[in-house]
Design an enzyme around this catalytic site. Sequence first.
Site, PDB file in Angstrom:
ATOM      1  N   ASP A   1       0.007   5.052   0.940  1.00 45.02           N
ATOM      2  CA  ASP A   1      -0.154   6.006   2.047  1.00 45.02           C
ATOM      3  C   ASP A   1      -0.227   5.269   3.389  1.00 45.02           C
ATOM      4  O   ASP A   1      -1.092   4.419   3.592  1.00 45.02           O
ATOM      5  CB  ASP A   1      -1.413   6.856   1.827  1.00 45.02           C
ATOM      6  CG  ASP A   1      -1.319   7.669   0.534  1.00 45.02           C
ATOM      7  OD1 ASP A   1      -0.261   8.274   0.291  1.00 45.02           O
ATOM      8  OD2 ASP A   1      -2.296   7.671  -0.236  1.00 45.02           O
TER       9      ASP A   1
ATOM     10  N   ASP B   1       0.874  -1.167   0.000  1.00 47.05           N
ATOM     11  CA  ASP B   1       0.000   0.000   0.000  1.00 47.05           C
ATOM     12  C   ASP B   1       0.918   1.225   0.000  1.00 47.05           C
ATOM     13  O   ASP B   1       2.084   1.134   0.386  1.00 47.05           O
ATOM     14  CB  ASP B   1      -0.878  -0.045   1.255  1.00 47.05           C
ATOM     15  CG  ASP B   1      -1.712   1.202   1.412  1.00 47.05           C
ATOM     16  OD1 ASP B   1      -2.277   1.671   0.407  1.00 47.05           O
ATOM     17  OD2 ASP B   1      -1.791   1.712   2.556  1.00 47.05           O
TER      18      ASP B   1
HETATM   19 MG   LIG Z   1      -2.878   3.152   3.556  1.00 48.21          MG
END
Ligand SMILES: [Mg+2]
Length: 176
Positions: A10, A8
């Site tokens: 962020d 992922d």
């Molecule tokens: Mg995230």
Amino acid sequence: MNRALFLDRDGVINQEVNYAHRPDQIVFVEGIFDLCHAAQNLGYFLIVVTNQAGIGRGYYTEAQFHHLTQWIDYQFKDRGILLHETYFCPDHPDHGLGPYKKESFDRKPHPGMILKGIEKYGLSPESSLMIGDRETDMQAARAACIGTKLLLCPEKPQQTDADCWITGLHQGMEYL
Ligand SMILES: [Mg+2]
């Protein structure tokens, strides 16, 4: 069989800020370069899978997203790390504007982005890893049958926790 470390973005690569879309908003999570370096040395492809509903919401454009992605790629390349791919999903079923207002199989918790990576790079999902900071990352990985799923800070991502956690992880990569 090929394998990948799915990441992922962020909260995992960069510290979570709401709807980051410019380089000056990016603070890399401590240890992320060491981790990716270790994974690369072990032969993992590095693939980013990121929901980017900020595009659908009209907060920033796809062009701004791509610009930031190029900048992030360069920061990794500068440290000898190749991010093979960044998949993103700009859609949101409720808050997307115009064509972005839709259910998308790419939007996590759905596994579409991960499945694209598996297909393109001929990956063994069971031998691959996913690191996320939300339960939706884990659900997407589960739906794509990713063998090892690592969740950072399940409820509220706190940068200090993510930093500590990631910092130690690269030393254990070969055992995953
Ligand atoms: Mg995230």
